[in-house]
Scaffold this active site. Sequence first.
Site, PDB file in Angstrom:
ATOM      1  CG  ASP A   1      -3.638   1.777  33.615  1.00 29.75           C
ATOM      2  OD1 ASP A   1      -2.893   0.871  33.356  1.00 29.75           O
ATOM      3  OD2 ASP A   1      -3.301   2.826  33.955  1.00 29.75           O
TER       4      ASP A   1
ATOM      5  CE  LYS B   1     -12.665  -6.488  -1.905  1.00 36.92           C
ATOM      6  NZ  LYS B   1     -11.786  -7.156  -0.755  1.00 36.92           N
TER       7      LYS B   1
ATOM      8  NE  ARG C   1      -7.162  -4.294   6.758  1.00 34.51           N
ATOM      9  CZ  ARG C   1      -7.976  -5.238   7.030  1.00 34.51           C
ATOM     10  NH1 ARG C   1      -8.872  -5.913   6.647  1.00 34.51           N
ATOM     11  NH2 ARG C   1      -7.659  -5.223   8.589  1.00 34.51           N
TER      12      ARG C   1
ATOM     13  N   GLY D   1     -13.701 -12.019   6.977  1.00 31.79           N
ATOM     14  CA  GLY D   1     -13.967 -13.406   6.173  1.00 31.79           C
ATOM     15  C   GLY D   1     -15.207 -12.954   4.936  1.00 31.79           C
TER      16      GLY D   1
ATOM     17  CG  HIS E   1      -4.300  -3.656   1.804  1.00 29.97           C
ATOM     18  ND1 HIS E   1      -4.893  -4.794   1.242  1.00 29.97           N
ATOM     19  CD2 HIS E   1      -4.826  -2.698   1.277  1.00 29.97           C
ATOM     20  CE1 HIS E   1      -5.681  -4.505   0.352  1.00 29.97           C
ATOM     21  NE2 HIS E   1      -5.857  -3.062   0.283  1.00 29.97           N
TER      22      HIS E   1
HETATM   23  C1  R5P Z   1      -8.825  -5.844   0.764  1.00 33.47           C
HETATM   24  O1  R5P Z   1      -8.789  -5.420  -0.340  1.00 33.47           O
HETATM   25  C2  R5P Z   1      -8.070  -7.123   1.450  1.00 33.47           C
HETATM   26  O2  R5P Z   1      -7.086  -7.643   0.207  1.00 33.47           O
HETATM   27  C3  R5P Z   1      -8.681  -8.217   1.925  1.00 33.47           C
HETATM   28  O3  R5P Z   1      -9.426  -8.699   0.835  1.00 33.47           O
HETATM   29  C4  R5P Z   1      -9.444  -7.742   2.968  1.00 33.47           C
HETATM   30  O4  R5P Z   1      -9.151  -6.835   3.864  1.00 33.47           O
HETATM   31  C5  R5P Z   1     -10.197  -9.013   3.376  1.00 33.47           C
HETATM   32  O5  R5P Z   1     -11.277  -8.371   4.587  1.00 33.47           O
HETATM   33  P1  R5P Z   1     -12.496  -9.126   4.893  1.00 33.47           P
HETATM   34  O6  R5P Z   1     -11.857 -10.546   5.478  1.00 33.47           O
HETATM   35  O7  R5P Z   1     -13.104  -8.419   6.352  1.00 33.47           O
HETATM   36  O8  R5P Z   1     -13.394  -9.283   3.901  1.00 33.47           O
END
Ligand code: R5P
Length: 295
Positions: free
Chosen positions: A34, A191, A93, A224, A127
């Site tokens: 399970d 970003k 995160r 990614g 993170h």
């Molecule tokens: C976010 O601020 C982290 O430092 C990474 O850049 C992020 O978690 C990467 O996630 P993904 O590969 O899904 O873009």
Amino acid sequence: MKVIPGPASAELGRKIAIELGVEALTVHHKLFPDGESYIRLDGSVKGEKVLIVQTTSHPQDTRLIQLLQLTATAKDYGAEKITCCVPYLAYSRQDKRFLEGEAESLKIVLKLIESTGVDDLIVIDIHNEESLKRWEGVMQIWNLSATPIIADHLKKMGLYGAYSLGPDKGAIRLVKMADNVLKGGYGFFEKERDRITGGIQMTIKEVDVGGRDVIVFDDIISSGGTMAKAVSLLRSHGARRIVAACTHGLLTGDAERLITNAGAEFIIATDSVPSKFSSVSVAPIVAQHLRKIGY
Ligand code: R5P
């Protein structure tokens, strides 16, 4: 001292035991039909300092439960001191409430770990290191970084002098450490992530990468998306060789294809999450830290 390598980090646990010259216990484990986890420790931990090594990448919840089963069992059997090395700490995160009503997942996970009797917790490139300042428990938490050893590995591969780039401001700590080794300068992109859709916008800022070799350093590569965006932006601004580097190579779904199609020469990660990208082991930095704190 004895090392207990959890099922998710069996090889890393054994490597750390070898580095420290101590015994690694055997852990018997299985999944019931399970999906529930079964764990049995083979060997005595009574009166011992123990190091439990278990990463919590996918399947995160199963691996978290296995970790708690290991720590609680070591406590039940009289371990004198319990240190956990969780190289990739799942849920880190979600280190605060970004939207009203959200669970503070990191805090919940840390409380769970502490509640089983853990004295010290070692994580690697969490993170957001700042998030640990909000931890109010008694368990001591150490955040180590694998970036210097990744950069050193790349230096040995002929990338000395490469530019170290963070895909966002959060990676500034990593690229500063990388630049101490690679000496080619460092910077970061801007970003922004939409908290509802997860979509990202990235812009280049005061970074001249034309004709340069560039290593993009991030803590995690998951879908990614972030790395692929950074790589294609670098490509369009004339970077020469581009390498995608991270500590935790989760690389879910199509991540590898996205990143290589964007123009990365290769992807490099550590064995915090074991995969074909794990070219660098975190065992030496964990062993070195343990020696430093008196193991
Ligand atoms: C976010 O601020 C982290 O430092 C990474 O850049 C992020 O978690 C990467 O996630 P993904 O590969 O899904 O873009």
